[in-house]
Design an enzyme around this catalytic site. Structure first.
Site, PDB file in Angstrom:
ATOM      1  N   GLU A 231       0.896  -1.166   0.000  1.00  0.00           N
ATOM      2  CA  GLU A 231       0.000   0.000   0.000  1.00  0.00           C
ATOM      3  C   GLU A 231       0.928   1.208   0.000  1.00  0.00           C
ATOM      4  OE1 GLU A 231      -1.626   2.941   0.458  1.00  0.00           O
ATOM      5  OE2 GLU A 231      -2.207   2.550   2.546  1.00  0.00           O
ATOM      6  N   CYS A 265      -3.034   8.576   2.846  1.00  0.00           N
ATOM      7  CA  CYS A 265      -2.702   7.961   1.562  1.00  0.00           C
ATOM      8  C   CYS A 265      -3.841   8.135   0.564  1.00  0.00           C
ATOM      9  CB  CYS A 265      -2.338   6.503   1.742  1.00  0.00           C
ATOM     10  SG  CYS A 265      -3.547   5.571   2.668  1.00  0.00           S
TER      11      CYS A 265
END
Ligand code: TXE
Length: 489
Positions: A231, A265
């Protein structure tokens, strides 16, 4: 053994000192994890679920204390810290309660060629999973891997970010209070400790961080063909269609872009607004963003930049955007007053600038006009990143068809970060945002190996899996094959 010091990003005060784990320590921890993992796998699913729920209770009972550690190490306001604990607990609860249902052995159709077989599928744990975590959401993000890896029956060795070691230690200490075996352990240190985890004999790695470090981690995983889930951040876009609820869209853009000082993010970094409503939207965003205040006090909307180096990244992106013809609708390079960055809204920024191509990870929003939603989709998809995106429209069909066409792992229609609180949905990206999924049933399967078992119940009526198959059996099989597949569909 060296020492890792964690500091409050606002005051610079030492929060705690930790012994940094070197290669030998990491190896020992992984060895301990391996035997704890065998113990863990041999527990009944119900026992694993109960241990995870006891761990959850520790997080709930200790949430104020945990939030204080998060706040000390990241600088974020207490509400933000509590919000991430609440979201993380929701996922932990889901993983604990659904693991058995998702992963247990089940029968699948054996198909016509294997009518004499019983076909069984189950998902078995890898063994030891190394989780390498970030600092921006030091509980929510790593727990997305840790909860699902544990629920799938793995032991976990967790290497928290060097900026948030205390949070990692808190989570492992809480585990030790509810379980007699070190099924979850923490190793503290910087990238070298992370590298030692990746190069140890862990059976899988879950990495959250930058795309560049992900590439190094992937190269190290290649040596032992260690499976990896990555990720690695994003450059998420929010699209505003002409029929959007502009006030809601502006509010979402401001929260999605500035929340957690932009250190999210899947935060909003780019906004593409259809030209007809561009002026009104920009005015609304600017007004809302100018009311948002960063600070060290608990009533501030967001805190400091947690990682000092990020401040220069933000400065570079803003300067580059302005030098390339962009205009500051709110703030500018003067808004950067380390360790805080006040809200910055830029418009007319060139698509090839750093601010549009690279992850800024700061409280900045670029709001650019587009001809129509088509152009917004094209520009959104032109990014090397592809984590999440959002579209605001009152037209349901347009919302859903746009969602399908965006090259991202998730899309929120009429909200931002809509997926974050839905534990049943998988989370992960495309391209430079990474691969593999955490959360949901897919997240549980990510931390497991599918295992196929067949059980022959009787001999096959037509058995070609032998050297002495009769020519008649071959002819019959061929006839059936042509009848079944030879009609062109
Ligand atoms: O990331 P790194 P940093 C992005 C964000 C930020 C940038 C840099 O844009 O500005 O990344 O942040 C460990 N082998 N995101 O420096 O270096 C490291 O110790 C194994 C996006 O924090 O990727 C830490 O625990 N591990 C993001 C973790 O990797 C290594 C969250 C992340 O560090 C290692 C954070 C190595 N060789 C930053 N080197 C998101 N996806 O949400 C470092 N590490």
């Amino acid at each position: 053994m060296s020492t890792l010091v964690s500091r409050n990003p606002v005051t610079g005060e030492v929060v705690a000192e930790h012994a940094a784990a070197d290669e030998a320590t990491v190896r020992e921890v992984v060895t301990r994890a391996r035997s704890a993992g065998l113990w863990w796998t041999s527990r009944r699913p119900r026992e694993r679920r109960d241990a995870l729920l006891r761990w959850k209770s520790e997080l709930v009972a200790g949430s104020a204390d945990l939030a204080a550690v998060i706040r000390a190490e990241t600088g974020k306001p207490t509400t933000g810290a509590l919000l991430e604990v609440m979201l993380a607990v929701e996922h932990l609860d889901w993983a604990a309660r659904n693991a058995h249902k998702v992963l247990r052995r089940r029968k699948v159709a054996a198909g016509v060629l294997a009518m004499n077989q019983r076909a069984l599928l189950e998902y078995v744990p890898f063994g030891v999973v190394g989780v390498i975590g970030p600092w921006n959401y030091p509980v929510y993000t790593p727990l997305g891997s840790i909860s699902y890896a544990l629920a799938a029956g793995n032991a976990v060795v967790f290497k928290p970010s060097e900026y948030t070691p205390g949070v990692g230690q808190w989570l492992a200490d809480a585990w030790a209070r509810v379980c007699p075996e070190p099924v979850l352990q923490v190793v503290i240190g910087d990238g070298r400790t992370g590298q030692a985890v990746v190069e140890s004999d862990v059976d899988m790695v879950a990495f959250t961080g930058s795309a560049d470090t992900a590439r190094r981690v992937m190269a190290a995983c290649a040596t032992r063909l260690t499976p990896l889930v990555v990720e690695a951040g994003g450059k998420d876009a929010l699209i505003v269609a002409a029929d959007a609820d502009l006030d809601a869209a502006a509010g979402a853009a401001v929260f999605g872009g500035l929340g957690n000082a932009g250190q999210t993010c899947a935060g909003v970094e780019r906004v593409y607004v259809v030209a007809d409503v561009y002026d009104r939207f920009l005015a609304a965003v600017t007004e809302k963003a100018s009311a948002v205040r960063p600070g060290a006090d608990d009533s501030a909307a967001y805190g400091p930049m947690t990682m000092p180096g990020q401040i220069e990244v933000v400065r570079r992106h803003v300067s580059d955007a302005l030098a390339g013809g962009g205009v500051a609708a709110l703030g500018g390079t003067d808004s950067i007053r380390a360790p805080f960055v006040e809200p910055i809204v830029l418009t007319g920024v060139a698509e090839d600038s750093r601010a549009m191509r690279e992850e800024t990870f700061g409280p900045t929003l670029v709001v650019n006009p587009v001809r129509d939603v088509e152009e917004a989709i094209r520009l959104t998809n032109a990014s090397p990143y592809g984590l999440a995106a959002a579209i605001f429209t009152r037209d349901k069909a347009r919302g859903l068809s746009t969602a399908r066409r965006l090259r991202t792992g998730a899309v929120s229609v009429n909200s931002v970060l809509g997926f974050a609180a839905v534990p049943a949905l998988p989370f992960g990206g495309v391209g430079d945002s990474g691969f593999g999924r955490v959360h949901g049933a897919d997240g549980l399967r990510e931390f497991s190996r599918p295992k196929a078992v067949t059980w022959q119940r009787c001999r096959a009526p037509i058995d070609l899996m032998r050297f002495d198959a009769s020519p008649r059996a071959v002819r019959t099989a061929l006839r059936l094959f042509r009848m079944r597949h030879g009609r062109g569909h």
